[in-house]
Design an enzyme around this catalytic site. Structure first.
Site, mmCIF file in Angstrom:
data_model
loop_
_atom_site.group_PDB
_atom_site.id
_atom_site.type_symbol
_atom_site.label_atom_id
_atom_site.label_comp_id
_atom_site.label_asym_id
_atom_site.label_seq_id
_atom_site.Cartn_x
_atom_site.Cartn_y
_atom_site.Cartn_z
ATOM 1 N N ARG A 88 -2.689 -13.252 1.528
ATOM 2 C CA ARG A 88 -1.813 -12.643 2.502
ATOM 3 C C ARG A 88 -1.104 -13.938 3.142
ATOM 4 N NH1 ARG A 88 -4.394 -7.351 3.420
ATOM 5 N NH2 ARG A 88 -3.452 -6.317 5.036
ATOM 6 N N ARG A 127 -2.585 8.459 6.710
ATOM 7 C CA ARG A 127 -3.600 8.260 5.880
ATOM 8 C C ARG A 127 -5.039 8.576 6.543
ATOM 9 N NH1 ARG A 127 -3.578 1.937 3.877
ATOM 10 N NH2 ARG A 127 -3.496 1.616 6.087
HETATM 11 P P1 ADP Z 1 -1.820 -0.095 1.182
HETATM 12 O O1 ADP Z 1 -3.340 -0.318 0.470
HETATM 13 O O2 ADP Z 1 -0.769 -0.842 0.677
HETATM 14 O O3 ADP Z 1 -2.102 -0.334 2.877
HETATM 15 P P2 ADP Z 1 -2.289 2.835 0.776
HETATM 16 O O4 ADP Z 1 -2.595 2.478 -0.904
HETATM 17 O O5 ADP Z 1 -3.467 2.749 1.533
HETATM 18 O O6 ADP Z 1 -1.353 1.581 1.328
HETATM 19 O O7 ADP Z 1 -1.283 3.842 0.878
HETATM 20 C C1 ADP Z 1 -1.023 4.264 2.179
HETATM 21 C C2 ADP Z 1 -0.935 5.721 2.632
HETATM 22 O O8 ADP Z 1 0.165 6.424 1.845
HETATM 23 C C3 ADP Z 1 -2.267 6.413 2.029
HETATM 24 O O9 ADP Z 1 -2.344 7.461 2.784
HETATM 25 C C4 ADP Z 1 -1.661 6.856 0.530
HETATM 26 O O10 ADP Z 1 -2.536 8.203 0.188
HETATM 27 C C5 ADP Z 1 -0.259 7.225 0.737
HETATM 28 N N1 ADP Z 1 0.532 6.845 -0.262
HETATM 29 C C6 ADP Z 1 0.224 5.851 -1.488
HETATM 30 N N2 ADP Z 1 1.261 5.795 -2.177
HETATM 31 C C7 ADP Z 1 2.219 6.797 -1.982
HETATM 32 C C8 ADP Z 1 3.308 7.194 -2.492
HETATM 33 N N3 ADP Z 1 3.796 6.821 -3.680
HETATM 34 N N4 ADP Z 1 3.994 8.306 -1.819
HETATM 35 C C9 ADP Z 1 3.576 8.932 -0.992
HETATM 36 N N5 ADP Z 1 2.279 8.462 -0.272
HETATM 37 C C10 ADP Z 1 1.769 7.278 -0.743
HETATM 38 P P1 AMP Z 2 -5.891 -3.617 4.693
HETATM 39 O O1 AMP Z 2 -6.999 -2.940 4.103
HETATM 40 O O2 AMP Z 2 -5.640 -4.747 3.105
HETATM 41 O O3 AMP Z 2 -4.608 -3.207 5.312
HETATM 42 O O4 AMP Z 2 -6.552 -4.903 5.324
HETATM 43 C C1 AMP Z 2 -6.828 -4.439 6.736
HETATM 44 C C2 AMP Z 2 -7.219 -5.601 7.678
HETATM 45 O O5 AMP Z 2 -8.057 -6.539 7.321
HETATM 46 C C3 AMP Z 2 -6.042 -6.651 8.037
HETATM 47 O O6 AMP Z 2 -5.180 -5.975 8.975
HETATM 48 C C4 AMP Z 2 -6.737 -7.937 8.270
HETATM 49 O O7 AMP Z 2 -7.001 -7.766 9.547
HETATM 50 C C5 AMP Z 2 -7.796 -7.816 7.443
HETATM 51 N N1 AMP Z 2 -7.491 -8.478 6.090
HETATM 52 C C6 AMP Z 2 -7.411 -8.092 4.698
HETATM 53 N N2 AMP Z 2 -7.252 -8.746 3.799
HETATM 54 C C7 AMP Z 2 -6.847 -9.822 4.430
HETATM 55 C C8 AMP Z 2 -6.372 -11.162 4.104
HETATM 56 N N3 AMP Z 2 -6.055 -11.326 2.597
HETATM 57 N N4 AMP Z 2 -6.212 -12.211 4.895
HETATM 58 C C9 AMP Z 2 -6.553 -11.939 6.179
HETATM 59 N N5 AMP Z 2 -6.968 -10.859 6.682
HETATM 60 C C10 AMP Z 2 -7.195 -9.690 5.983
#
Ligand code: ADP
Ligand code: AMP
Length: 215
Positions: A88, A127
């Protein structure tokens, strides 16, 4: 195959990494999931990480690099892995390159998920995450069969603390300042495959599997 998923919070990295992991048989390595597990277990690292995560800030490079290095050294990563949420920052990307080169390995592909900001905010607001097994849902786009209960284990679904709106804005700012430059970094290395993340979940996975040559 060694793959990175890049994209803003809510772009679908976790959703897609899980599907691709099941299809291709490489483990999904989510630093967010590992940090949340450490917070739940109240390990010293989890206690330190919690305040940064709750504030929508990044956990220190040293901590995250340490957990990824350890994870990559395990035997299930031998044939390949899928990094979700790491690297990141540029220092994390440099540390990853050194760690892999010590193992005579390298990144093969970087999937860059493109989703507009308004959709990302809507996705994060809807989510829901299972308190027991961590499975993710979306109230509208990917709902559970029974409201607020996990289909897999029956656990309660909840809104993550850092998915509240004011924290989400902060996380998006952190993304554009610290993580977005990685798209350029990996483009220069010739590794980026851009995928339109605005499509339905299954259409996005079809496109990813196609660019990875797994379909
Ligand atoms: P990230 O890991 O990038 O933070 P997530 O995979 O957790 O994102 O997705 C965020 C939210 O959006 C979840 O609630 C998921 O179910 C929903 N989501 C993921 N992909 C899609 C899509 N293509 N269309 C609509 N909703 C989605
Ligand atoms: P995520 O589940 O990927 O949305 O991450 C949730 C939170 O975890 C982020 O907002 C950061 O606070 C921390 N985090 C996850 N991955 C990293 C990373 N590679 N570097 C620093 N912080 C991280």
């Amino acid at each position: 195959m060694n793959i990175i998923f890049l994209g803003p919070p809510g772009s679908g990295k976790g959703t897609q990494a899980k599907i691709v992991s099941e299809r291709l048989g490489f483990p999904q390595i989510s630093t967010g999931d590992m940090l949340r597990a450490a917070v739940r277990e109240q390990t010293p690292m989890g206690l330190k990480a919690k305040s940064m995560m709750d504030a929508g800030q990044l956990v220190s490079d040293a901590v995250v690099i340490g957990i990824v290095r350890e994870r990559l050294s395990r035997s299930d990563c031998q044939k390949g892995f899928i990094l979700d949420g790491f690297p990141r920052t540029l220092p994390q990307a440099h540390a990853l390159r050194s760690a892999l080169s010590e193992m005579n390995r390298q990144i093969d592909a970087v999937i860059s998920l493109e989703v507009d900001e308004e959709s990302v905010v809507r996705r994060i607001a809807g989510r829901r995450t299972c308190r027991d097994c961590g499975k993710m849902y979306h109230v509208e786009y990917d709902p559970p069969a029974v409201v607020d209960l996990c289909d897999v284990c029956g656990g309660d679904l909840f809104l993550r603390d850092d998915d509240k709106e004011e924290t989400v804005r902060r996380r998006l700012q952190v993304y554009s300042e610290q993580t977005a430059p990685l798209v350029d970094y990996y483009t220069k290395a010739g590794l980026v495959c851009t995928v339109d993340g605005m499509q339905d979940i299954s259409e996005v996975s079809d496109q990813i599997l196609k660019v990875l040559g797994g379909n």
